[in-house]
Design a protein around this motif. Sequence first.
Motif, PDB file in Angstrom:
ATOM      1  N   GLY A 122      45.051  34.453  35.885  1.00  0.00           N
ATOM      2  CA  GLY A 122      43.592  35.007  35.585  1.00  0.00           C
ATOM      3  C   GLY A 122      43.262  36.035  36.704  1.00  0.00           C
ATOM      4  N   SER A 123      43.954  35.953  38.126  1.00  0.00           N
ATOM      5  CA  SER A 123      43.573  36.885  38.910  1.00  0.00           C
ATOM      6  C   SER A 123      44.415  38.150  38.410  1.00  0.00           C
ATOM      7  N   ALA A 124      45.623  38.283  38.007  1.00  0.00           N
ATOM      8  CA  ALA A 124      46.441  39.294  37.759  1.00  0.00           C
ATOM      9  C   ALA A 124      45.749  40.160  36.405  1.00  0.00           C
ATOM     10  N   ILE A 125      45.604  39.257  35.477  1.00  0.00           N
ATOM     11  CA  ILE A 125      45.154  39.999  34.113  1.00  0.00           C
ATOM     12  C   ILE A 125      43.566  40.307  34.363  1.00  0.00           C
ATOM     13  N   GLY A 126      43.327  41.379  34.153  1.00  0.00           N
ATOM     14  CA  GLY A 126      41.855  41.942  34.258  1.00  0.00           C
ATOM     15  C   GLY A 126      41.683  43.420  33.814  1.00  0.00           C
ATOM     16  N   LEU A 127      40.759  44.055  34.342  1.00  0.00           N
ATOM     17  CA  LEU A 127      40.457  45.319  34.123  1.00  0.00           C
ATOM     18  C   LEU A 127      41.816  46.101  34.120  1.00  0.00           C
ATOM     19  N   GLY A 128      42.453  45.815  35.220  1.00  0.00           N
ATOM     20  CA  GLY A 128      43.745  46.438  35.294  1.00  0.00           C
ATOM     21  C   GLY A 128      44.753  46.552  34.060  1.00  0.00           C
ATOM     22  N   ASN A 129      44.574  45.511  33.304  1.00  0.00           N
ATOM     23  CA  ASN A 129      45.725  45.624  32.027  1.00  0.00           C
ATOM     24  C   ASN A 129      44.747  46.123  30.915  1.00  0.00           C
ATOM     25  N   TYR A 131      33.885  48.701  43.199  1.00  0.00           N
ATOM     26  CA  TYR A 131      33.734  49.274  42.076  1.00  0.00           C
ATOM     27  C   TYR A 131      34.076  48.532  40.793  1.00  0.00           C
ATOM     28  N   TYR A 132      35.094  47.523  40.975  1.00  0.00           N
ATOM     29  CA  TYR A 132      35.484  46.677  39.988  1.00  0.00           C
ATOM     30  C   TYR A 132      34.217  45.759  39.452  1.00  0.00           C
ATOM     31  N   PHE A 133      33.031  45.391  40.150  1.00  0.00           N
ATOM     32  CA  PHE A 133      32.198  44.982  39.733  1.00  0.00           C
ATOM     33  C   PHE A 133      31.238  45.754  38.916  1.00  0.00           C
ATOM     34  N   PHE A 139      51.233  47.212  41.169  1.00  0.00           N
ATOM     35  CA  PHE A 139      50.877  46.456  42.210  1.00  0.00           C
ATOM     36  C   PHE A 139      49.277  46.045  41.996  1.00  0.00           C
ATOM     37  N   PHE A 140      48.510  47.003  41.352  1.00  0.00           N
ATOM     38  CA  PHE A 140      47.159  46.364  40.851  1.00  0.00           C
ATOM     39  C   PHE A 140      47.077  45.653  40.133  1.00  0.00           C
ATOM     40  N   THR A 141      47.822  45.469  39.115  1.00  0.00           N
ATOM     41  CA  THR A 141      47.770  44.692  38.144  1.00  0.00           C
ATOM     42  C   THR A 141      48.350  43.305  38.378  1.00  0.00           C
ATOM     43  N   LEU A 142      49.241  43.132  39.473  1.00  0.00           N
ATOM     44  CA  LEU A 142      49.551  41.736  39.943  1.00  0.00           C
ATOM     45  C   LEU A 142      48.782  41.359  41.120  1.00  0.00           C
ATOM     46  N   SER A 143      47.624  42.133  41.677  1.00  0.00           N
ATOM     47  CA  SER A 143      46.841  41.822  42.683  1.00  0.00           C
ATOM     48  C   SER A 143      47.579  41.600  43.801  1.00  0.00           C
ATOM     49  N   ILE A 144      48.699  42.531  44.308  1.00  0.00           N
ATOM     50  CA  ILE A 144      49.539  42.506  45.258  1.00  0.00           C
ATOM     51  C   ILE A 144      48.817  42.685  46.499  1.00  0.00           C
ATOM     52  N   GLY A 191      45.775  39.278  49.568  1.00  0.00           N
ATOM     53  CA  GLY A 191      45.093  38.001  49.914  1.00  0.00           C
ATOM     54  C   GLY A 191      44.925  37.025  48.950  1.00  0.00           C
ATOM     55  N   ALA A 192      44.496  37.532  47.610  1.00  0.00           N
ATOM     56  CA  ALA A 192      44.196  36.859  46.585  1.00  0.00           C
ATOM     57  C   ALA A 192      45.160  35.944  46.194  1.00  0.00           C
ATOM     58  N   MET A 193      46.387  36.601  45.975  1.00  0.00           N
ATOM     59  CA  MET A 193      47.673  35.672  45.304  1.00  0.00           C
ATOM     60  C   MET A 193      47.984  34.813  46.526  1.00  0.00           C
ATOM     61  N   SER A 239      37.615  36.543  35.780  1.00  0.00           N
ATOM     62  CA  SER A 239      38.737  35.687  36.333  1.00  0.00           C
ATOM     63  C   SER A 239      39.438  36.388  37.386  1.00  0.00           C
ATOM     64  N   SER A 240      39.527  37.761  37.530  1.00  0.00           N
ATOM     65  CA  SER A 240      40.035  38.666  38.681  1.00  0.00           C
ATOM     66  C   SER A 240      38.944  38.691  39.857  1.00  0.00           C
ATOM     67  N   THR A 241      37.743  38.900  39.535  1.00  0.00           N
ATOM     68  CA  THR A 241      36.818  39.135  40.503  1.00  0.00           C
ATOM     69  C   THR A 241      36.565  37.748  41.270  1.00  0.00           C
ATOM     70  N   ILE A 242      36.826  36.373  40.675  1.00  0.00           N
ATOM     71  CA  ILE A 242      36.745  35.179  41.084  1.00  0.00           C
ATOM     72  C   ILE A 242      37.898  35.188  42.433  1.00  0.00           C
ATOM     73  N   SER A 243      39.000  35.633  42.089  1.00  0.00           N
ATOM     74  CA  SER A 243      40.071  35.568  43.021  1.00  0.00           C
ATOM     75  C   SER A 243      40.005  36.640  44.379  1.00  0.00           C
ATOM     76  N   MET A 244      39.135  37.677  43.897  1.00  0.00           N
ATOM     77  CA  MET A 244      39.036  38.561  45.096  1.00  0.00           C
ATOM     78  C   MET A 244      37.973  37.987  46.092  1.00  0.00           C
TER      79      MET A 244
HETATM   80  N1  TRP Z   1      44.943  42.268  39.054  1.00  0.00           N
HETATM   81  C1  TRP Z   1      43.578  42.706  38.619  1.00  0.00           C
HETATM   82  C2  TRP Z   1      43.235  43.517  37.524  1.00  0.00           C
HETATM   83  O1  TRP Z   1      44.454  43.819  36.872  1.00  0.00           O
HETATM   84  C3  TRP Z   1      42.683  43.681  39.999  1.00  0.00           C
HETATM   85  C4  TRP Z   1      43.039  43.488  41.178  1.00  0.00           C
HETATM   86  C5  TRP Z   1      43.970  44.302  42.341  1.00  0.00           C
HETATM   87  C6  TRP Z   1      43.111  42.457  42.013  1.00  0.00           C
HETATM   88  N2  TRP Z   1      43.549  43.324  43.341  1.00  0.00           N
HETATM   89  C7  TRP Z   1      43.190  42.538  43.327  1.00  0.00           C
HETATM   90  C8  TRP Z   1      42.292  41.165  41.372  1.00  0.00           C
HETATM   91  C9  TRP Z   1      43.028  41.649  44.342  1.00  0.00           C
HETATM   92  C10 TRP Z   1      42.208  40.212  42.500  1.00  0.00           C
HETATM   93  C11 TRP Z   1      42.485  40.406  43.946  1.00  0.00           C
HETATM   94  O2  TRP Z   1      42.563  43.844  36.911  1.00  0.00           O
END
Ligand code: TRP
Length: 491
Positions: A22-29, A103-105, A220-225, A228-230, A310-315
């Motif tokens: 859920g963290s990984a899959i988001g607007l990034g994908n 900006y994600y919000f 990296f973005f898509t995997l939330s690397i 600190g979220a992962m 599900s991504s913003t929750i992890s952020m």
């Molecule tokens: N992985 C998220 C996406 O693909 C975006 C993202 C980037 C993210 N860095 C993060 C999410 C850190 C959570 C935590 O949309």
Amino acid sequence: MANTEKRGGFGGKVAAILAAAGSAIGLGNIWRFPYITSENGGGAFILIYLVCILFLGLPLLIAEFSVGHNTKKNPIDAFATIKKGWGWLGAMGLISVTLIMGYYFVISGWTLNYTIASAANSIGGDFGAFFTDFTTATWKPLIYTYLFIIANHAIITSGVQGGIEKASKIMMPVLFVILISLAVYSLWLPDGREALVNVFTPDFSKVTGKTFLDAMGQAFFTLSIGMGAMLIYGSYFKDGTKIAGTAISVVSLDTLVALMAAVIIFSAGVENESGMQLAFVAMPKVFSAMPFGNLWAALFFLLLGLAALSSTISMHEAVTSYFVEKRGMSRKHGARLVTLFALILATVASLSLGDWSEYTVAGMNFFALLDNFTAIVMLPLLGILTAVFVGWVWKKQDMKAELTAEGGVDKATYPAIRFLLRYVCPVLVSVVFVFGIASFIKSLNTPAEVETVEAETPEVTLHIMGGSEREDIDIENIERVKLTVVETNNN
Ligand code: TRP
């Protein structure tokens, strides 16, 4: 002041996978991957991206999970526990993720408006104009952004199992069902299939240094690397959760979703759309030609919103965990503070697209600045440092014990992961980082794209000197005209 609330955790392995996915899959994908792919010429970019995911993203994700799982602490304390004096690396991640939230919000808020407007069939015929009018308005995007931030806040304050785990368990399956139906539908369209062949055929002539940086940044973005979220999710894994296995599941699901999103969006034949409006302009257009198209569109944007949530929750959780565990705040107070940061940054980011668009740094408004700075500078930097930390700073026996015992990496795979983290990641990421930054700076110095302004009043008529007999000017194909206003007399 010690916090007496019990530390949260996930119930089991499936929950761990769903929350991290859920963290990984988001607007990034669904929003970012298709447009970055189209800007970089399609197939060749996708190949480079897949290499980055496999050889850089996967080992880094394993690294981050293991730091969290090993210490069961918030990002700052986790690094500092393994090696004194390294807490700053966690802090850097938390600062970056806060900037991303900014900006994600805002984009997440857009998905709400689009869901509602599609369901109500009120987008109208000019999708580009709808997008521009909406995103540059003052209040409307702000209100949707705030609604989204409030929903996010409610889930966070409900706790790890009651909020995050429950939300992931509902949202992720819904997301997959919607996505698969849309992908099947687009493959069924004959035009769609043709458009896809075009997009996925690699064209290596479009590959430049920036392509590699974009591919790596996206991986990296898509995997939330590194943010600190992962790490914090890894710290919530139950003992016995296989870290490598979880990482492989997350990476596979994430890649599958990105590719499906690209299939759906590109099947629309949208070569002419690009940039961040791609998903928002292309999708309503595709759906408008279908029976009940507006409902399909509403479904698509609902999907995008759920993925974003599900991504913003992890952020949010990563930063909240810091205030709770390190500053001794209650979960409620910590979450409020993070929500307040998010509200302020998101307000500025949203306004920077409209009312405040004249304030720029290096030609970028605040929104673009947050996006570019985090994706181009912070993500690679955090990637390098995390790899160096796990590969070189963490005591070898301890890292090996974490990975091979609880981590579920068998003894034969472990040397490969260690090798990737010690040598491949730091070297490759550094090289791409340096060359990418160089080409990015160069692109800033070349004239910026000319903005298209729709003139309202007064109307301007263009007279080409030399009259219509001039054959060297192809009037039909003039794309941009430089207009210099010498003097104005309309106050
Ligand atoms: N992985 C998220 C996406 O693909 C975006 C993202 C980037 C993210 N860095 C993060 C999410 C850190 C959570 C935590 O949309």
